[in-house]
Design a protein around this motif. Structure first.
Motif, PDB file in Angstrom:
ATOM      1  N   GLY A   1       0.792  -1.222   0.000  1.00  0.00           N
ATOM      2  CA  GLY A   1       0.000   0.000   0.000  1.00  0.00           C
ATOM      3  C   GLY A   1       0.822   1.268   0.000  1.00  0.00           C
ATOM      4  O   GLY A   1       0.319   2.324  -0.405  1.00  0.00           O
ATOM      5  N   GLU A   2       2.078   1.195   0.424  1.00  0.00           N
ATOM      6  CA  GLU A   2       2.904   2.406   0.494  1.00  0.00           C
ATOM      7  C   GLU A   2       3.181   3.000  -0.877  1.00  0.00           C
ATOM      8  O   GLU A   2       3.592   4.163  -0.985  1.00  0.00           O
ATOM      9  CB  GLU A   2       4.226   2.089   1.194  1.00  0.00           C
ATOM     10  CG  GLU A   2       5.081   1.061   0.475  1.00  0.00           C
ATOM     11  CD  GLU A   2       6.260   0.589   1.304  1.00  0.00           C
ATOM     12  OE1 GLU A   2       7.232   1.357   1.428  1.00  0.00           O
ATOM     13  OE2 GLU A   2       6.201  -0.542   1.825  1.00  0.00           O
TER      14      GLU A   2
ATOM     15  N   PRO B   1      -3.855   6.232  -1.430  1.00  0.00           N
ATOM     16  CA  PRO B   1      -4.542   5.688  -0.251  1.00  0.00           C
ATOM     17  C   PRO B   1      -5.980   5.265  -0.497  1.00  0.00           C
ATOM     18  O   PRO B   1      -6.454   4.301   0.120  1.00  0.00           O
ATOM     19  CB  PRO B   1      -4.467   6.847   0.751  1.00  0.00           C
ATOM     20  CG  PRO B   1      -3.290   7.656   0.324  1.00  0.00           C
ATOM     21  CD  PRO B   1      -3.243   7.541  -1.171  1.00  0.00           C
ATOM     22  N   GLU B   2      -6.696   5.956  -1.383  1.00  0.00           N
ATOM     23  CA  GLU B   2      -8.104   5.625  -1.596  1.00  0.00           C
ATOM     24  C   GLU B   2      -8.299   4.262  -2.259  1.00  0.00           C
ATOM     25  O   GLU B   2      -9.404   3.706  -2.226  1.00  0.00           O
ATOM     26  CB  GLU B   2      -8.789   6.706  -2.442  1.00  0.00           C
ATOM     27  CG  GLU B   2      -8.196   6.932  -3.818  1.00  0.00           C
ATOM     28  CD  GLU B   2      -7.081   7.979  -3.830  1.00  0.00           C
ATOM     29  OE1 GLU B   2      -6.788   8.497  -4.927  1.00  0.00           O
ATOM     30  OE2 GLU B   2      -6.518   8.264  -2.751  1.00  0.00           O
TER      31      GLU B   2
END
Length: 260
Positions: free
Chosen positions: A126-127, A131-132
């Motif tokens: 995820g980094e 973020p959505e």
């Protein structure tokens, strides 16, 4: 399904799974033979890619799952004897495999991603994602709508996987499943420089666990351990311990005991 360790030689072979078929297609395109080291004259079992003396085909487990796995494989991955995407296809019946190319997409892949029975998740850290798009759980909403989780795994080295993620716009509409594992990778065949990078089979096991498939996850993890043991024993020209810890754990995961 469990194939006995001393299965009869006359037993009908299983049809090739998706990764095996992709490997065959990749070899057919090769300008020169792909030579993997090991064994007299380099021969390897076509069913498990190990040298014949260390074959694990008789230990091949299959666990029915609701979840599916879609492997997008870098060009050389299907040819590597150490590739663990092959193990996923051994265990998970609904495993799909496609070669990745920047300039073209296999129409069968697009058809799979559009199939309404599936809820695809791109599995990626995820980094590196907006973020959505990031999720950390397999949504119950998909299950209530009758959709089955389909985990899209980028089967490649880390630099290759990052390029594949950036240059596959047809994946942009799907949520990105970011795993939050606490264990360190135990994979010993090809190591990443980062301890939080997992081999493909380990990632699939974590995904199956999130999807509520704990037996399949455990079988896949222990099958990886058995395969690794046989692979490394062959590399060091030592016999496999077929009554060892890894084999016993695989039998226990399947609810059976190994044969003496």
């Amino acid at each position: 399904m469990w194939v006995a360790e001393n299965a009869a030689p006359s037993q009908a072979p299983r049809p090739p799974h998706a990764v095996a078929r992709l490997r065959t297609a990749r070899l057919a395109r090769s300008a020169k033979p792909f030579l993997a080291r090991g064994g007299p004259r380099g021969e390897r079992c076509p069913g498990c890619r190990l040298v014949p003396s260390h074959c694990v085909c008789s230990l091949h487990p299959v666990v029915p799952t609701r979840a599916g796995v879609c492997l997008l494989m870098a060009d050389i991955e299907p040819l590597k004897p150490s590739n663990t995407g092959w193990l996923i296809a051994d265990v998970v019946p609904d495993t799909f495999a496609f070669g990745w190319a920047r300039t073209e997409v296999h129409p069968d892949l697009l058809e799979l991603l559009a199939d309404p029975q599936w809820q695809p998740y791109v599995v990626f850290p995820g980094e590196f994602v907006a973020p959505e798009r990031v999720v950390t759980e397999v949504a119950a909403a998909g299950a209530s709508a009758g959709k089955r989780p389909l985990f899209i795994l980028l089967d490649a080295t880390w630099p290759e996987a990052r390029k594949m993620f950036r240059k596959s716009p047809y994946l942009d509409r799907f949520p990105v499943l970011s795993l939050q594992p606490e264990q360190i990778s135990r994979y010993q065949l090809r190591r990443s420089r980062r301890d939080d990078h997992f081999c493909t089979a380990e990632v699939a096991g974590l995904c199956l666990d999130l999807a509520g498939e704990p037996q399949a996850a455990q079988v896949l993890q222990t099958y990886l351990d058995v395969f690794t043991h046989h692979y490394l024993q062959a590399k060091h020209q030592l016999p496999p311990d077929c009554q060892g810890e890894a084999h016993q754990r695989l039998a226990q995961a399947l609810g059976r005991t190994t044969r003496a």
